[in-house]
Design a protein around this motif. Structure first.
Motif, mmCIF file in Angstrom:
data_model
loop_
_atom_site.group_PDB
_atom_site.id
_atom_site.type_symbol
_atom_site.label_atom_id
_atom_site.label_comp_id
_atom_site.label_asym_id
_atom_site.label_seq_id
_atom_site.Cartn_x
_atom_site.Cartn_y
_atom_site.Cartn_z
ATOM 1 N N VAL A 1 0.818 -1.153 0.054
ATOM 2 C CA VAL A 1 0.211 -0.025 0.014
ATOM 3 C C VAL A 1 0.746 1.286 -0.100
ATOM 4 O O VAL A 1 0.546 2.226 -0.723
ATOM 5 C CB VAL A 1 -1.000 -0.028 1.015
ATOM 6 C CG1 VAL A 1 -1.690 1.524 1.343
ATOM 7 C CG2 VAL A 1 -1.830 -1.144 1.140
ATOM 8 N N HIS B 1 -0.318 0.949 -4.225
ATOM 9 C CA HIS B 1 -1.092 0.069 -4.652
ATOM 10 C C HIS B 1 -2.352 0.017 -3.672
ATOM 11 O O HIS B 1 -2.533 0.574 -2.609
ATOM 12 C CB HIS B 1 -0.885 -1.103 -4.601
ATOM 13 C CG HIS B 1 0.755 -1.443 -5.528
ATOM 14 N ND1 HIS B 1 0.373 -1.460 -6.774
ATOM 15 C CD2 HIS B 1 2.079 -1.443 -5.396
ATOM 16 C CE1 HIS B 1 1.737 -1.584 -7.607
ATOM 17 N NE2 HIS B 1 2.594 -1.582 -6.394
ATOM 18 N N ASP B 2 -3.332 -0.539 -4.138
ATOM 19 C CA ASP B 2 -4.717 -0.679 -3.645
ATOM 20 C C ASP B 2 -4.687 -1.819 -2.724
ATOM 21 O O ASP B 2 -4.399 -3.090 -3.043
ATOM 22 C CB ASP B 2 -5.841 -0.779 -4.491
ATOM 23 C CG ASP B 2 -7.278 -0.795 -3.933
ATOM 24 O OD1 ASP B 2 -7.261 -0.944 -2.600
ATOM 25 O OD2 ASP B 2 -8.232 -0.754 -4.586
ATOM 26 N N ASP C 1 -6.972 -3.389 -1.153
ATOM 27 C CA ASP C 1 -8.043 -4.543 -1.564
ATOM 28 C C ASP C 1 -7.570 -5.295 -2.501
ATOM 29 O O ASP C 1 -8.089 -6.414 -2.517
ATOM 30 C CB ASP C 1 -9.478 -3.640 -1.901
ATOM 31 C CG ASP C 1 -9.932 -2.873 -0.721
ATOM 32 O OD1 ASP C 1 -9.555 -3.359 0.442
ATOM 33 O OD2 ASP C 1 -10.654 -1.887 -1.025
#
Length: 428
Positions: free
Chosen positions: A244, A248-249, A251
Motif C-alpha cells: 500500500v 497500490h490498492d 484491497d
C-alpha cells in the motif's frame, strides 16, 4: 510464487519485494526508498558515534587536561564496546527482531552520548562512550539484515553498496562539523562543569543517533524475520503495508498466507544465554576451530594495528600540524607525542593557556583522508574476486607503511605513511 493464495519465502535471503516476480514492478517504491534513507542514517550515526570519538578527544584534551595514556584509553572505548557486544547484537537481532534491536540500541546510544557531553572527568566520558558505542554497534549487522530483507534481488546489491558508502563519508561529516563548532569561543559554567565548544560538538554528533531511532518508528519489522519465528499473520500485514505504501490498492493485495519452505527456516531458540552459547560453540570446535583461530588472528592484527591509528588520527594530525615548521618537525613519529601537546604557551613561560581548538589543517587532512579512503575502496572493490592475494598485498603494504612511520625524518612523509597505513587496513 503463489500457490493457493499462499506466498512462499523461498530462502534465507528472501525479502518482501520478491513480490516483484508476481506483482508489477511498481510494488518497489516509497517504502523501500524511505527505508534505504533510514538505514543510511543508521550507518552514518554509528560511524560518527564510533569513529568521531577521536575528534572529540582531540578537542577535549586541553579542557580535561588529558595525558597521552589517558587519550589512548579514552580513544579505545569505542572499539571496546564493539568487541563486547558483537555477538550479543547478532543473537538479539535474530531472536528479538531487527527493528526492535535497532530502535532500542540507537535510542540508548543517543541518551548515553548526550549525557557524555556533560562529563566532569575523562573517566566518566570514557564510561559513557563505551556504553554509547556498545549500543550503536548494533547497526553494524542488523541494518544490513533489515534492508536486505525488505528489498528485492533487483536492487539489493545496489542498496547494500549505498549503505556501505555511508560509512565512508562519516569522516568528512564529523571533521567539517568539528571545524564549524570549534571556531566558536565560549565558556559557560553549568552543573559543576564548564561548558565549552567540544561539549556542544559531542551533543551535535549524537543527534543522528536519535534521528535514526525516530525514523525507524515509521517502518515495520522484517517480514522474513516474522515468518521465521512463526508470526506469519504479522508478516502478511507487513507485506500488505509495504504494498500500500508503494502506491497500490490494499484491497487488491493478493497474498493471504506465507510460509517458509522445508529446510529454509532458521532455528530460533528460546532467548537465553544457553541458546546464545549453542550458536557460538560450533565455531570453537573441529572442523571450524582452525579457521576460526585464523580469522580471529587476522582480525586481531588488523584491529590492533589499524584502530590504534584510526581512532587517534585527529590527535596525530593536530600534533603534526602544531609541531610542523618548528624544530620538532624533523623528530621521529613517536618523539612528536612527547615533544608536543595541544596546549599553547603564552609569553609567560609558567602560565599555560588552553586553546580549546583544533588546527584548520587537521580538519582538511581528515576530510582528505575520508575521501581518499572512499576512492581507494572503490578501486580495490574492482579486484574483489581475488580476495586472498588482495588481502595479503594490503597487509604487506600496510606493514611497510607502519614500519616506516618512525624511521623517516621527513614531516610530510610521516603523515603520508600514517594515512597510507590506515587506508590499507580499512580496506581489508
Amino acid at each position: 510464487m503463489f500457490m493457493s493464495n499462499r506466498y512462499i519465502l523461498r530462502n534465507l535471503t528472501f525479502s518482501c519485494t520478491h513480490l516483484d516476480k508476481n506483482i508489477p514492478n511498481s510494488s518497489h517504491g516509497r517504502y523501500n526508498y524511505g527505508l534505504l534513507i533510514t538505514c543510511f542514517v543508521l550507518i552514518i550515526a554509528m560511524g560518527i558515534d564510533i569513529f568521531g570519538l577521536g575528534i572529540i578527544v582531540t578537542a577535549a584534551t586541553c579542557d580535561l587536561d588529558l595525558t597521552l595514556s589517558q587519550i589512548g584509553i579514552l580513544s579505545s572505548m569505542s572499539f571496546a564496546g564493539i568487541i563486547v557486544m558483537s555477538y550479543p547484537w547478532g543473537y538479539l537481532s535474530d531472536t528479538r527482531g531487527r527493528k526492535l534491536v535497532l530502535m532500542w540500541a540507537m535510542g540508548g546510544s543517543f541518551i548515553s552520548s548526550v549525557i557524555s557531553s556533560l562529563s566532569p572527568t575523562w573517566q566518566v566520558l570514557a564510561a559513557l562512550r563505551f556504553i554509547s558505542s556498545a549500543l550503536s554497534s548494533a547497526a553494524e549487522s542488523a541494518t544490513y539484515a533489515l534492508i536486505g530483507e525488505c528489498c528485492g534481488t533487483r536492487v539489493r546489491a545496489k542498496y547494500m553498496l549505498l549503505i556501505t558508502s555511508a560509512l565512508m563519508i562519516t569522516p568528512a561529516l564529523y571533521y567539517i562539523t568539528a571545524f564549524l563548532i570549534m571556531k566558536l569561543n565560549f565558556s559557560i559554567p553549568l552543573l559543576g562543569i564548564t561548558y565549552r565548544p567540544w561539549r556542544l560538538l559531542t551533543l551535535i554528533m549524537a543527534l543522528p543517533l536519535g534521528l535514526s531511532a525516530l525514523l525507524l518508528w515509521f517502518y515495520s519489522e522484517s517480514p522474513k524475520f516474522l515468518a521465521n519465528v512463526g508470526r506469519n499473520e504479522e508478516a502478511v500485514q507487513v507485506l500488505k503495508r509495504i504494498y500500500v505504501a508503494n502506491g497500490h490498492d490494499g484491497d487488491k493485495f493478493p497474498v493471504k498466507q506465507i510460509y517458509l519452505e522445508d529446510g529454509n527456516k532458521e532455528e530460533v531458540g528460546v532467548f537465553s544465554l544457553h541458546s546464545l552459547w549453542t550458536q557460538i560453540a560450533p565455531l570453537f570446535k573441529p572442523p571450524l576451530l582452525w579457521k576460526t583461530a585464523l580469522l580471529y588472528y587476522l582480525t586481531f592484527v588488523t584491529y590492533i594495528a589499524n584502530n590504534s591509528f584510526a581512532i587517534i588520527l585527529p590527535t596525530i594530525f593536530n600534533i603534526f600540524f602544531t609541531s610542523y615548521a618548528t624544530s620538532a618537525a624533523d623528530a621521529s613519529f613517536c618523539d612528536l607525542f612527547h615533544l608536543t601537546n595541544t596546549t599553547a604557551i603564552d609569553d609567560q613561560p609558567e602560565v599555560s593557556v588552553c586553546k580549546n581548538t583544533i588546527e584548520d589543517n587537521t580538519i582538511w587532512a581528515g576530510c582528505a583522508h575520508g575521501m581518499s579512503f572512499f576512492v581507494l575502496n572503490a578501486i580495490i572493490s574492482q579486484c574483489a574476486g581475488r580476495r586472498k592475494p588482495l588481502t595479503i598485498i594490503i597487509l604487506v603494504i600496510a606493514a611497510a607503511a607502519g614500519a616506516g612511520i618512525n624511521n623517516t625524518g621527513d614531516a610530510f612523509l610521516k603523515i603520508s605513511l600514517s594515512l597510507h597505513m590506515t587506508h590499507m587496513f580499512f580496506n581489508t
